[in-house]
Enzyme design. Structure first.
Site, PDB file in Angstrom:
ATOM      1  N   LEU A 138       0.881  -1.097   0.047  1.00  0.00           N
ATOM      2  CA  LEU A 138       0.027  -0.110   0.118  1.00  0.00           C
ATOM      3  C   LEU A 138       1.161   1.488  -0.019  1.00  0.00           C
ATOM      4  O   LEU A 138       0.333   2.279   0.217  1.00  0.00           O
ATOM      5  CB  LEU A 138      -0.943   0.040   1.043  1.00  0.00           C
ATOM      6  CG  LEU A 138      -2.216  -1.262   1.198  1.00  0.00           C
ATOM      7  CD1 LEU A 138      -2.894  -1.152   2.479  1.00  0.00           C
ATOM      8  CD2 LEU A 138      -2.861  -1.075   0.010  1.00  0.00           C
ATOM      9  N   ASP A 179       4.831  -6.372   2.259  1.00  0.00           N
ATOM     10  CA  ASP A 179       6.130  -5.928   1.389  1.00  0.00           C
ATOM     11  C   ASP A 179       6.810  -6.975   0.584  1.00  0.00           C
ATOM     12  O   ASP A 179       7.008  -8.246   0.959  1.00  0.00           O
ATOM     13  CB  ASP A 179       7.230  -5.317   2.238  1.00  0.00           C
ATOM     14  CG  ASP A 179       8.078  -4.280   1.624  1.00  0.00           C
ATOM     15  OD1 ASP A 179       7.753  -3.063   1.599  1.00  0.00           O
ATOM     16  OD2 ASP A 179       9.120  -4.603   0.807  1.00  0.00           O
ATOM     17  N   PHE A 181       8.486   0.171  -9.094  1.00  0.00           N
ATOM     18  CA  PHE A 181       8.656   1.467  -9.292  1.00  0.00           C
ATOM     19  C   PHE A 181       8.386   1.946 -10.866  1.00  0.00           C
ATOM     20  O   PHE A 181       8.944   1.325 -11.606  1.00  0.00           O
ATOM     21  CB  PHE A 181       9.712   1.999  -8.886  1.00  0.00           C
ATOM     22  CG  PHE A 181       9.851   2.192  -7.450  1.00  0.00           C
ATOM     23  CD1 PHE A 181       8.815   2.041  -6.225  1.00  0.00           C
ATOM     24  CD2 PHE A 181      11.325   1.949  -6.649  1.00  0.00           C
ATOM     25  CE1 PHE A 181       9.030   1.799  -5.149  1.00  0.00           C
ATOM     26  CE2 PHE A 181      11.290   2.142  -5.158  1.00  0.00           C
ATOM     27  CZ  PHE A 181      10.246   1.972  -4.524  1.00  0.00           C
ATOM     28  N   THR A 237       7.636  -3.486 -19.828  1.00  0.00           N
ATOM     29  CA  THR A 237       7.275  -1.969 -20.469  1.00  0.00           C
ATOM     30  C   THR A 237       8.044  -1.902 -21.776  1.00  0.00           C
ATOM     31  O   THR A 237       8.825  -2.444 -22.263  1.00  0.00           O
ATOM     32  CB  THR A 237       7.584  -1.030 -19.390  1.00  0.00           C
ATOM     33  OG1 THR A 237       7.648   0.041 -20.072  1.00  0.00           O
ATOM     34  CG2 THR A 237       9.338  -1.411 -19.336  1.00  0.00           C
ATOM     35  N   TYR A 255      15.082   2.800 -15.140  1.00  0.00           N
ATOM     36  CA  TYR A 255      13.793   1.988 -15.011  1.00  0.00           C
ATOM     37  C   TYR A 255      13.408   0.976 -16.134  1.00  0.00           C
ATOM     38  O   TYR A 255      13.306  -0.151 -15.788  1.00  0.00           O
ATOM     39  CB  TYR A 255      12.299   3.203 -15.194  1.00  0.00           C
ATOM     40  CG  TYR A 255      10.946   2.502 -15.313  1.00  0.00           C
ATOM     41  CD1 TYR A 255      10.481   1.618 -14.551  1.00  0.00           C
ATOM     42  CD2 TYR A 255      10.573   2.415 -16.751  1.00  0.00           C
ATOM     43  CE1 TYR A 255       9.424   1.060 -14.763  1.00  0.00           C
ATOM     44  CE2 TYR A 255       9.204   1.779 -16.959  1.00  0.00           C
ATOM     45  CZ  TYR A 255       8.850   0.772 -16.079  1.00  0.00           C
ATOM     46  OH  TYR A 255       7.579   0.296 -16.233  1.00  0.00           O
ATOM     47  N   HIS A 291       1.655  10.980 -15.736  1.00  0.00           N
ATOM     48  CA  HIS A 291       0.882  10.648 -17.110  1.00  0.00           C
ATOM     49  C   HIS A 291       0.145  11.545 -17.899  1.00  0.00           C
ATOM     50  O   HIS A 291      -0.692  12.270 -17.086  1.00  0.00           O
ATOM     51  CB  HIS A 291       0.200   9.336 -16.809  1.00  0.00           C
ATOM     52  CG  HIS A 291       1.171   8.102 -16.327  1.00  0.00           C
ATOM     53  ND1 HIS A 291       1.098   7.687 -15.152  1.00  0.00           N
ATOM     54  CD2 HIS A 291       2.139   7.499 -17.136  1.00  0.00           C
ATOM     55  CE1 HIS A 291       1.958   6.739 -15.083  1.00  0.00           C
ATOM     56  NE2 HIS A 291       2.754   6.561 -16.311  1.00  0.00           N
ATOM     57  N   ARG A 339       2.209   8.178 -28.977  1.00  0.00           N
ATOM     58  CA  ARG A 339       2.433   6.802 -28.087  1.00  0.00           C
ATOM     59  C   ARG A 339       0.916   6.182 -28.232  1.00  0.00           C
ATOM     60  O   ARG A 339       0.025   6.388 -28.965  1.00  0.00           O
ATOM     61  CB  ARG A 339       2.324   7.349 -26.616  1.00  0.00           C
ATOM     62  CG  ARG A 339       3.282   8.133 -26.083  1.00  0.00           C
ATOM     63  CD  ARG A 339       4.670   7.268 -25.867  1.00  0.00           C
ATOM     64  NE  ARG A 339       5.692   8.036 -25.213  1.00  0.00           N
ATOM     65  CZ  ARG A 339       6.447   8.511 -26.149  1.00  0.00           C
ATOM     66  NH1 ARG A 339       6.517   8.522 -27.345  1.00  0.00           N
ATOM     67  NH2 ARG A 339       7.623   9.225 -25.397  1.00  0.00           N
ATOM     68  N   ASP A 391      12.407  11.140 -23.563  1.00  0.00           N
ATOM     69  CA  ASP A 391      11.168  10.793 -24.231  1.00  0.00           C
ATOM     70  C   ASP A 391      11.589  10.583 -25.804  1.00  0.00           C
ATOM     71  O   ASP A 391      11.963  11.352 -26.594  1.00  0.00           O
ATOM     72  CB  ASP A 391      10.417  11.782 -24.194  1.00  0.00           C
ATOM     73  CG  ASP A 391       9.452  11.861 -22.903  1.00  0.00           C
ATOM     74  OD1 ASP A 391       9.522  10.824 -22.291  1.00  0.00           O
ATOM     75  OD2 ASP A 391       8.670  12.735 -22.584  1.00  0.00           O
TER      76      ASP A 391
HETATM   77  N1  UFG Z   1       3.598  14.628 -22.112  1.00  0.00           N
HETATM   78  C1  UFG Z   1       3.490  15.820 -22.242  1.00  0.00           C
HETATM   79  N2  UFG Z   1       2.965  16.657 -21.260  1.00  0.00           N
HETATM   80  C2  UFG Z   1       2.508  15.988 -19.713  1.00  0.00           C
HETATM   81  C3  UFG Z   1       2.801  14.818 -19.629  1.00  0.00           C
HETATM   82  C4  UFG Z   1       3.122  13.991 -20.682  1.00  0.00           C
HETATM   83  O1  UFG Z   1       3.496  16.420 -23.128  1.00  0.00           O
HETATM   84  O2  UFG Z   1       2.493  16.909 -18.843  1.00  0.00           O
HETATM   85  C5  UFG Z   1       3.925  13.553 -23.111  1.00  0.00           C
HETATM   86  C6  UFG Z   1       5.277  12.987 -22.920  1.00  0.00           C
HETATM   87  O3  UFG Z   1       6.222  13.723 -23.187  1.00  0.00           O
HETATM   88  C7  UFG Z   1       4.965  11.783 -23.765  1.00  0.00           C
HETATM   89  C8  UFG Z   1       3.439  11.282 -23.627  1.00  0.00           C
HETATM   90  O4  UFG Z   1       2.906  12.674 -23.100  1.00  0.00           O
HETATM   91  O5  UFG Z   1       5.467  12.058 -25.199  1.00  0.00           O
HETATM   92  C9  UFG Z   1       3.252  10.538 -22.612  1.00  0.00           C
HETATM   93  O6  UFG Z   1       3.727  10.508 -21.435  1.00  0.00           O
HETATM   94  P1  UFG Z   1       3.316   9.559 -20.301  1.00  0.00           P
HETATM   95  O7  UFG Z   1       4.067  10.282 -19.279  1.00  0.00           O
HETATM   96  O8  UFG Z   1       1.925   9.524 -20.029  1.00  0.00           O
HETATM   97  O9  UFG Z   1       3.761   8.114 -20.802  1.00  0.00           O
HETATM   98  P2  UFG Z   1       5.378   7.819 -21.249  1.00  0.00           P
HETATM   99  O10 UFG Z   1       5.196   7.602 -22.568  1.00  0.00           O
HETATM  100  O11 UFG Z   1       6.366   8.770 -20.928  1.00  0.00           O
HETATM  101  O12 UFG Z   1       5.573   6.465 -20.170  1.00  0.00           O
HETATM  102  C10 UFG Z   1       4.962   5.520 -20.240  1.00  0.00           C
HETATM  103  C11 UFG Z   1       4.923   4.824 -19.013  1.00  0.00           C
HETATM  104  C12 UFG Z   1       6.328   4.371 -18.446  1.00  0.00           C
HETATM  105  C13 UFG Z   1       7.125   3.592 -19.700  1.00  0.00           C
HETATM  106  C14 UFG Z   1       6.870   4.176 -20.543  1.00  0.00           C
HETATM  107  C15 UFG Z   1       7.407   3.644 -21.636  1.00  0.00           C
HETATM  108  O13 UFG Z   1       4.140   5.707 -17.962  1.00  0.00           O
HETATM  109  O14 UFG Z   1       6.018   3.689 -17.249  1.00  0.00           O
HETATM  110  O15 UFG Z   1       5.509   4.648 -21.179  1.00  0.00           O
HETATM  111  O16 UFG Z   1       8.509   4.318 -22.679  1.00  0.00           O
HETATM  112  F1  UFG Z   1       8.241   3.345 -19.048  1.00  0.00           F
END
Ligand code: UFG
Length: 324
Positions: free
Chosen positions: A33, A50, A75, A116, A140, A188, A220, A284
């Site tokens: 939790l 845990d 994480f 992932t 990660y 996210h 994405r 990214d």
């Molecule tokens: N983004 C923005 N503004 C924000 C948040 C995100 O423009 O405030 C963009 C990011 O740059 C990215 C897209 O939105 O291009 C998606 O971002 P997220 O953070 O929602 O997701 P990610 O693709 O970065 O990450 C996800 C998972 C991770 C995993 C990854 C795989 O959350 O755990 O995909 O690369 F590692």
């Protein structure tokens, strides 16, 4: 079937928990939790513990005798992993090895691992097939690649069998609005946009408008969390039927840019909110889209929620009526 879900009170774990229960399976959730939510699991199914408490986990396995363990406890924040890498290797890599050790010692041999798209780093080709090179660009992703390699070798030299599911961008919430995404801090894209739509945040920032994509923003493959949950059940059935160990991508094989997600969210919510163009977020990649043909063929996975507006609608319903 009987399942133990580590991290089953978290975002993806709780949706899998819900699906398994709906299909009549018996489920125990093992969660400390720290990030999960007590409200997401029926009290009688929850064991608070845990990952590093191997004794306790072993007792759960011995008393419940699951057919399959699904492991969601990890994480996930890429940014934090670059600041505190050791914690990620400790929790995600060492934690998983200890967990699998406890499984082997108690005679549980079927394992579903949450991997992932981050294992691919900056892929050379999109859509990405499972055979693409694994070149993670942050701790990660590395922590997950190390586990995948451990699982591959272990399954080759023992009776242990696994499916590693490489998630693309899980999003959305249960259709009935009872569970959903609740990270703290939230990083996210979709929940952040919805908080802006709700007026809880002043704006949404686009991280980078100079990517080599049609509108300059990153692409994405957003997948509804319930379709992702279905993939877990299919993977478990596949293993129980004697299926071979392997890693499988899970996404719709269709990408949306950040701008497209924002525009869709404005339509779905009927709200306007400020959008700011900012710099790229470190690490990214421009585009991550799954080639999911293997999962469709091998597991018979047939997603039914491949619709960005629908994904955002379920997330919005959750965001407006959040229980935790
Ligand atoms: N983004 C923005 N503004 C924000 C948040 C995100 O423009 O405030 C963009 C990011 O740059 C990215 C897209 O939105 O291009 C998606 O971002 P997220 O953070 O929602 O997701 P990610 O693709 O970065 O990450 C996800 C998972 C991770 C995993 C990854 C795989 O959350 O755990 O995909 O690369 F590692």
């Amino acid at each position: 079937m009987r399942f133990v879900l580590t991290g089953g009170a978290g975002y993806i774990g709780s949706h899998v928990y819900r699906l398994l229960k709906e299909r009549g399976h018996e489920v125990v959730v093992y969660d400390n939790l720290s990030h999960g939510h007590r409200e997401a699991v029926e009290p009688s199914d929850l064991r608070v513990g845990d990952l590093h408490d191997t004794e306790k986990f072993r007792e759960v396995l011995l008393s419940f005798r699951p057919d399959v363990v699904m492991h969601f406890a990890a994480f996930i924040e890429v940014g934090i992993s670059t600041e505190r890498p050791l914690e990620f290797f400790e929790n995600n890599t060492v934690g998983t090895i200890r967990l699998v050790q406890a499984m082997m010692h108690t005679g549980v041999h079927h394992f579903i691992f949450s991997s992932t798209a981050a294992v691919y780093g900056h892929p050379e080709r999109v859509p990405i097939s499972e055979d693409a090179r694994l070149t993670p660009v942050n701790p990660y992703g590395s922590s997950k690649v190390m586990v995948e390699e451990f699982l591959r070798s272990l399954s080759e030299w023992s009776s242990f069998r696994y499916v590693a599911i490489r998630y693309f961008n899980a999003a959305g919430a249960a259709e009935d609005g009872s569970i959903g995404e609740a990270h703290d801090p939230e990083t996210h894209l979709i929940p952040l946009i919805l908080k802006a739509a709700k007026g809880e945040r002043p704006h949404i920032t686009i991280f980078g408008t100079d990517f080599p994509t049609p509108d300059g923003t990153a692409i994405r493959d957003y997948i509804h969390v319930t379709d992702l949950a279905e993939a877990h059940l299919l993977a478990a059935e596949y293993l129980m039927d004697g299926g071979e160990s392997q890693a499988l991508n899970c996404g719709y094989s269709r990408g949306y840019s950040v701008r497209e997600v924002i525009d869709t969210a404005k339509k779905v919510t009927g709200r306007e909110f400020p959008v700011i163009e900012g710099d790229r977020r470190a690490g990214d990649p421009p585009a991550l889209v799954a080639d999911s043909s293997r999962m469709r063929t091998i597991l018979g996975w047939k997603p039914t929620r491949d619709d960005l507006a629908y994904i955002i609608k379920t997330a919005w319903n959750w965001e407006l009526n959040r229980r935790y």
